[in-house]
Enzyme design. Structure first.
Site, PDB file in Angstrom:
ATOM      1  N   HIS A  55      -9.325  -2.578   3.515  1.00  0.00           N
ATOM      2  CA  HIS A  55      -8.111  -2.456   4.322  1.00  0.00           C
ATOM      3  C   HIS A  55      -8.418  -1.568   5.526  1.00  0.00           C
ATOM      4  CE1 HIS A  55      -3.910  -2.818   5.221  1.00  0.00           C
ATOM      5  NE2 HIS A  55      -3.761  -1.504   5.273  1.00  0.00           N
ATOM      6  N   HIS A  74      -0.786  -0.669  10.624  1.00  0.00           N
ATOM      7  CA  HIS A  74      -1.587  -1.641   9.883  1.00  0.00           C
ATOM      8  C   HIS A  74      -0.712  -2.781   9.397  1.00  0.00           C
ATOM      9  CE1 HIS A  74      -0.352  -0.024   5.765  1.00  0.00           C
ATOM     10  NE2 HIS A  74       0.142   0.853   6.609  1.00  0.00           N
ATOM     11  N   CYS A 118      -4.920  -7.369   7.835  1.00  0.00           N
ATOM     12  CA  CYS A 118      -5.171  -6.055   8.454  1.00  0.00           C
ATOM     13  C   CYS A 118      -6.173  -6.126   9.609  1.00  0.00           C
ATOM     14  CB  CYS A 118      -5.585  -5.020   7.413  1.00  0.00           C
ATOM     15  SG  CYS A 118      -7.150  -5.358   6.575  1.00  0.00           S
TER      16      CYS A 118
END
Length: 154
Positions: free
Chosen positions: A103, A115, A52
Site C-alpha cells: 500500500h 491514498h 493506491c
C-alpha cells in the site's frame, strides 16, 4: 448510502476549507482534493476509480512526474527518506498484506497522507493512526527540489 455520505463529508470539507480539504492551497493539495471520495478500484488509474498506486500515478502525472505502476516498484524509486524528514509530495509505503510493500500514499504534511483505501476510496489519513503506524515501512522522495517548489509551494 456510503458513497453519498463520503461525498457529503468531502463536500463539507471542501466548502469549509474554501475548495480544499487542506489548510493551504497548493497545486498538489488542489489535485488531491479534486479526487477525494473517488472509489477504490483494483488496477484503477482514472477518476472512475483508483487503486493506491494508480492514485499516485494519476496525481503525479499532472506534474509530469513519471512513476512505476505498482506500490512495490514505486518504493524503489527516488531517494529513501526517514519518517522525521518527510515533506509534502513524498511517497509513504506500508505492508498491509504481511508480504512486503502492498500500500502507498502521498504525504501531505502535518502527519497526514492521501491514498486510495480499499474500503473508503481516496481519503486522507494520519500516519499516527494505529493501523498505518503499525504497518509503515518506508518513504521515498520522488520529486526534485524544483518540482517540489512548483507543486507544493505554488
Amino acid at each position: 448510502m456510503k458513497k453519498a455520505l463520503v461525498s457529503l463529508v468531502a463536500g463539507v470539507m471542501l466548502f469549509a476549507g474554501g475548495g480544499s480539504v487542506f489548510a493551504g492551497q497548493t497545486p498538489l493539495n488542489e489535485s488531491v482534493s479534486e479526487v477525494i471520495g473517488t472509489p477504490y478500484k483494483w488496477g484503477g488509474t482514472t477518476e472512475k476509480g483508483f487503486d493506491c498506486s494508480g492514485f499516485i500515478i494519476y496525481i503525479f502525472d499532472q506534474f509530469k512526474v513519471k512513476l512505476p505502476r505498482t506500490s512495490s516498484t514505486q518504493a524503489k524509486t527516488g531517494t529513501e527518506v526517514s519518517k522525521d524528514e518527510l515533506r509534502e509530495g513524498d511517497l509513504v509505503f506500508f505492508n498491509t498484506s504481511g508480504n512486503g510493500i502492498s500500500h502507498a500514499g502521498i504525504y501531505m504534511g502535518d502527519g497526514k497522507f492521501a491514498h486510495s483505501s480499499s474500503s473508503k476510496g481516496v481519503v486522507v489519513s494520519k500516519l499516527s493512526d494505529s493501523y498505518y503506524k503499525d504497518r509503515y515501512v518506508t518513504a521515498r522522495r520522488v520529486i526534485s527540489s524544483e518540482t517540489y517548489s512548483s507543486i507544493v509551494k505554488g
